[in-house]
Each structure stands twice: as C-alpha cells, then as structure tokens.
Design an enzyme around this catalytic site. Sequence first.
Site, PDB file in Angstrom:
ATOM      1  N   THR A   1      14.337-125.081   2.320  1.00 27.89           N
ATOM      2  CA  THR A   1      13.975-125.375   3.599  1.00 27.89           C
ATOM      3  C   THR A   1      14.134-126.876   3.826  1.00 27.89           C
ATOM      4  O   THR A   1      14.012-127.624   2.608  1.00 27.89           O
ATOM      5  CB  THR A   1      12.363-125.296   3.663  1.00 27.89           C
ATOM      6  OG1 THR A   1      12.239-123.987   3.861  1.00 27.89           O
ATOM      7  CG2 THR A   1      12.202-125.865   5.087  1.00 27.89           C
TER       8      THR A   1
ATOM      9  N   LYS B   1      12.624-121.876  11.226  1.00 26.33           N
ATOM     10  CA  LYS B   1      11.148-122.491  10.384  1.00 26.33           C
ATOM     11  C   LYS B   1      10.359-123.066  10.617  1.00 26.33           C
ATOM     12  O   LYS B   1       9.159-122.595   9.946  1.00 26.33           O
ATOM     13  CB  LYS B   1      12.659-122.391   9.211  1.00 26.33           C
ATOM     14  CG  LYS B   1      11.409-122.962   8.056  1.00 26.33           C
ATOM     15  CD  LYS B   1      10.841-121.802   7.505  1.00 26.33           C
ATOM     16  CE  LYS B   1      10.062-122.612   6.303  1.00 26.33           C
ATOM     17  NZ  LYS B   1       9.216-121.540   5.471  1.00 26.33           N
TER      18      LYS B   1
HETATM   19  P1  NAD Z   1      10.940-124.668  -6.917  1.00 26.55           P
HETATM   20  O1  NAD Z   1      11.007-126.664  -7.135  1.00 26.55           O
HETATM   21  O2  NAD Z   1      10.600-123.514  -8.413  1.00 26.55           O
HETATM   22  O3  NAD Z   1      12.479-124.593  -7.362  1.00 26.55           O
HETATM   23  C1  NAD Z   1      14.022-125.709  -6.996  1.00 26.55           C
HETATM   24  C2  NAD Z   1      15.137-125.310  -7.920  1.00 26.55           C
HETATM   25  O4  NAD Z   1      16.096-126.410  -8.109  1.00 26.55           O
HETATM   26  C3  NAD Z   1      14.098-125.959  -9.908  1.00 26.55           C
HETATM   27  O5  NAD Z   1      13.769-124.786 -10.403  1.00 26.55           O
HETATM   28  C4  NAD Z   1      15.470-127.053 -10.187  1.00 26.55           C
HETATM   29  O6  NAD Z   1      15.597-127.572 -11.473  1.00 26.55           O
HETATM   30  C5  NAD Z   1      16.696-126.635  -8.984  1.00 26.55           C
HETATM   31  N1  NAD Z   1      17.620-127.798  -9.026  1.00 26.55           N
HETATM   32  C6  NAD Z   1      17.049-128.356  -8.512  1.00 26.55           C
HETATM   33  N2  NAD Z   1      17.693-129.664  -8.253  1.00 26.55           N
HETATM   34  C7  NAD Z   1      18.928-129.141  -8.309  1.00 26.55           C
HETATM   35  C8  NAD Z   1      21.022-129.006  -8.241  1.00 26.55           C
HETATM   36  N3  NAD Z   1      21.236-129.880  -8.587  1.00 26.55           N
HETATM   37  N4  NAD Z   1      21.575-127.740  -9.495  1.00 26.55           N
HETATM   38  C9  NAD Z   1      20.684-126.693  -9.808  1.00 26.55           C
HETATM   39  N5  NAD Z   1      19.144-126.306  -9.888  1.00 26.55           N
HETATM   40  C10 NAD Z   1      18.797-127.731  -8.508  1.00 26.55           C
HETATM   41  O7  NAD Z   1      10.654-124.373  -5.139  1.00 26.55           O
HETATM   42  P2  NAD Z   1      11.012-122.606  -4.712  1.00 26.55           P
HETATM   43  O8  NAD Z   1       9.078-123.371  -4.826  1.00 26.55           O
HETATM   44  O9  NAD Z   1      11.758-122.691  -5.968  1.00 26.55           O
HETATM   45  O10 NAD Z   1      11.417-123.540  -3.579  1.00 26.55           O
HETATM   46  C11 NAD Z   1      12.816-123.465  -2.541  1.00 26.55           C
HETATM   47  C12 NAD Z   1      12.774-123.918  -1.430  1.00 26.55           C
HETATM   48  O11 NAD Z   1      12.213-122.461  -0.792  1.00 26.55           O
HETATM   49  C13 NAD Z   1      12.245-124.783  -0.726  1.00 26.55           C
HETATM   50  O12 NAD Z   1      13.076-125.547  -0.091  1.00 26.55           O
HETATM   51  C14 NAD Z   1      10.819-124.815  -0.796  1.00 26.55           C
HETATM   52  O13 NAD Z   1      11.016-125.681   0.470  1.00 26.55           O
HETATM   53  C15 NAD Z   1      11.300-122.893   0.286  1.00 26.55           C
HETATM   54  N6  NAD Z   1      10.500-122.403   0.557  1.00 26.55           N
HETATM   55  C16 NAD Z   1       9.017-122.480  -0.569  1.00 26.55           C
HETATM   56  C17 NAD Z   1       8.221-121.451  -1.080  1.00 26.55           C
HETATM   57  C18 NAD Z   1       7.317-121.704  -1.524  1.00 26.55           C
HETATM   58  O14 NAD Z   1       6.196-120.155  -1.599  1.00 26.55           O
HETATM   59  N7  NAD Z   1       7.315-121.786  -2.815  1.00 26.55           N
HETATM   60  C19 NAD Z   1       8.081-119.995   0.440  1.00 26.55           C
HETATM   61  C20 NAD Z   1       8.712-120.537   1.587  1.00 26.55           C
HETATM   62  C21 NAD Z   1       9.773-121.653   1.357  1.00 26.55           C
END
Ligand code: NAD
Length: 295
Positions: A94, A169
Amino acid sequence: MARVAFIGLGNMGGGMAANLAKGGHDVRAFDLSADALERAREKGCSAVASAAEAVADADAVVTMLPAGKHVRDVYDASVFGKAPTDAILIDCSTIDVTTAREESAKARAQGYEMVDAPVSGGIAAADAGTLTFMVGGSEDGFAKARPYLELMGKAVIHAGGPGAGQAAKICNNMLLGASMIATCETFVLAEKLGLDLQTFFNISSQASGQNWSMTSYCPVPGVGPETPADRNYEGGFATALMLKDLRLAMEAAESVDAYTPMGSHAEELYTRFLELGGDGKDFSAIIRMIAEKAD
Ligand code: NAD
C-alpha cells in the site's frame, strides 16, 4: 511452473509467498530480515541473497513492502534493468498514488508491464489466500498478473490504469475509517440515551444507518458477529495501518484539490488515538477514546 521473485516477506508477504509456492511456482524470496527469509524457506520458497538475485530470470516479480520509498528503492536499484523485460512486475504494497504512477511510468519506459495491486484483508487472509486485490495497470498487465494474484486471493478486480489500485484502496479505507468512527460515536450515544446496545444493533443494522463497520465489524463487545472487540481489540486491522492509509488518502486528496472533511477529521482522531496508546490495537478500539471523551 513459473519463476516468481518475492521481495518483502513480512506479516503479509510471508503468507502470500507461501501461497505462490503452494500453487506450484518456484518462488525466489528475499527480505532484509534473516528471520523472515528463514520462515519463507520453511514454507517452500528458495531464500536468495539479494533482490537482484531474486529477479534475475523471473517470469513475475512480486513486492510487499512497507511504503512508497521502499518500493522506489527496490525497483530502481534491483528490478529495473535486472529482471527480464517480459517479467510482469506486481507491487502489492500500500503506497502513495504518486509513487505508484511514477514507478509504473519508469517501468513502461524500460519495456516492462507493471501493476499496482494493493490488498484488502489482513494477515489471516494473506495466510489463507483470501485477499482482495485492487489492480491498476493496462489490460495486458492485468491479464498477466491475474493468475499469480488468484493464488493469493479470493477476488482480483481491475480498478483502472496505473495507480488506480492504490486510489481504490485509499478511497475505500478513508470511507472505512470515517464510518468506523461514526459507528463508534453512535453506539456511545445510544448507550448514554439508555438504549440496549444489542437492540439498537438489531434496529440499525436493518435500517438506514446500516454499514459494514456495524454489521460485520461491530466495535462493541458482545454485539453483532464476533469481531476484534470480543478479543479485547487484539488482531484485526492495526490502528497504525489505518492511520497510514488515512494519511495516504489526505495526501492524495491534496494532490487533486479534493475536499475531504470527514477523512481529514478521521485522520486527526486516529492520530490522537495512537498518541493515547492505541498502537497495537485493532482500529475499532477507537470507541474507547470516544467513550472517554478524550479531546
Ligand atoms: P511488514 O513490515 O511486516 O513487512 C515488510 C517487509 O519488508 C519486512 O519484512 C521488511 O524487512 C521488508 N523490507 C523492507 N525494505 C526492504 C528491502 N529494501 N528489501 C527487502 N525487504 C525489505 O509489513 P506488512 O504488514 O507485511 O505490510 C506490507 C504492506 O501491506 C504495507 O504496505 C501495508 O500497508 C500493507 N497492508 C498490510 C496489512 C496488514 O494487515 N498487515 C493489510 C493490508 C495491507
């Protein structure tokens, strides 16, 4: 079997990458976190040492990263020019509409098809493969992305051209944030006026006040279907993520000069709720702040 690069194996990406592997694909997974990488390996993905290594020879590249700057960094440094140009690029994070459109334009200029495909649904839906994807991009991009998205979701909807997935979204979540607060203040008022809350639910859920925040996600414990309210507001959709989406919506509204007073007030109230310790709680827990008249 296709070769799929998956970058970003956090709360959401971990389950999504596992579902692509379960679907028979050769998933080459990368994350900056060694723990996340190890968990992906245990779920059938191959752990690789860099994003560039993951995308080399890929048929599809999927990213699930925290925010726009991470997406820009990963695509500019490790995807463009490193992945084959016939690979479909799918960003499920997102992020802000502007970055989504800019990265998509850079992709097109270099001969790639890229779609923005943010999700509705949380960690449980990511694990279960029941997410809803809102996809922005060309017809061709959508057609190429669809089979991969179908392994991770129950609904895959083409929202329009580049950036339209992100726009859909944040518009949806702005409405959700505002309608949740309206639902919360309504139940608080109903109680103060002496109404039995289950009785009020029975009336309003069949009357013109009916909305999803009430009937599917009621913020009052013990009223309506089981929701995070019945689990002390644990799990569900974190307040910090709701605030992130409301901020993205306000940024987008400003960029097109749209008047969004309810969205703007929802952002203020969720900011206050986070300052008062709402972090880690489901977004419906804002009913506690409203009940306590914390202004
Ligand atoms: P999270 O922080 O758990 O996961 C993100 C991952 O990206 C981490 O493991 C981090 O180490 C990795 N990362 C960051 N920079 C990186 C790079 N340069 N190279 C490789 N890996 C890298 O976040 P999440 O909860 O999984 O959310 C991910 C996306 O989904 C966000 O944009 C969030 O807004 C969206 N989202 C989340 C939810 C939810 O309920 N968690 C629901 C809908 C949408």
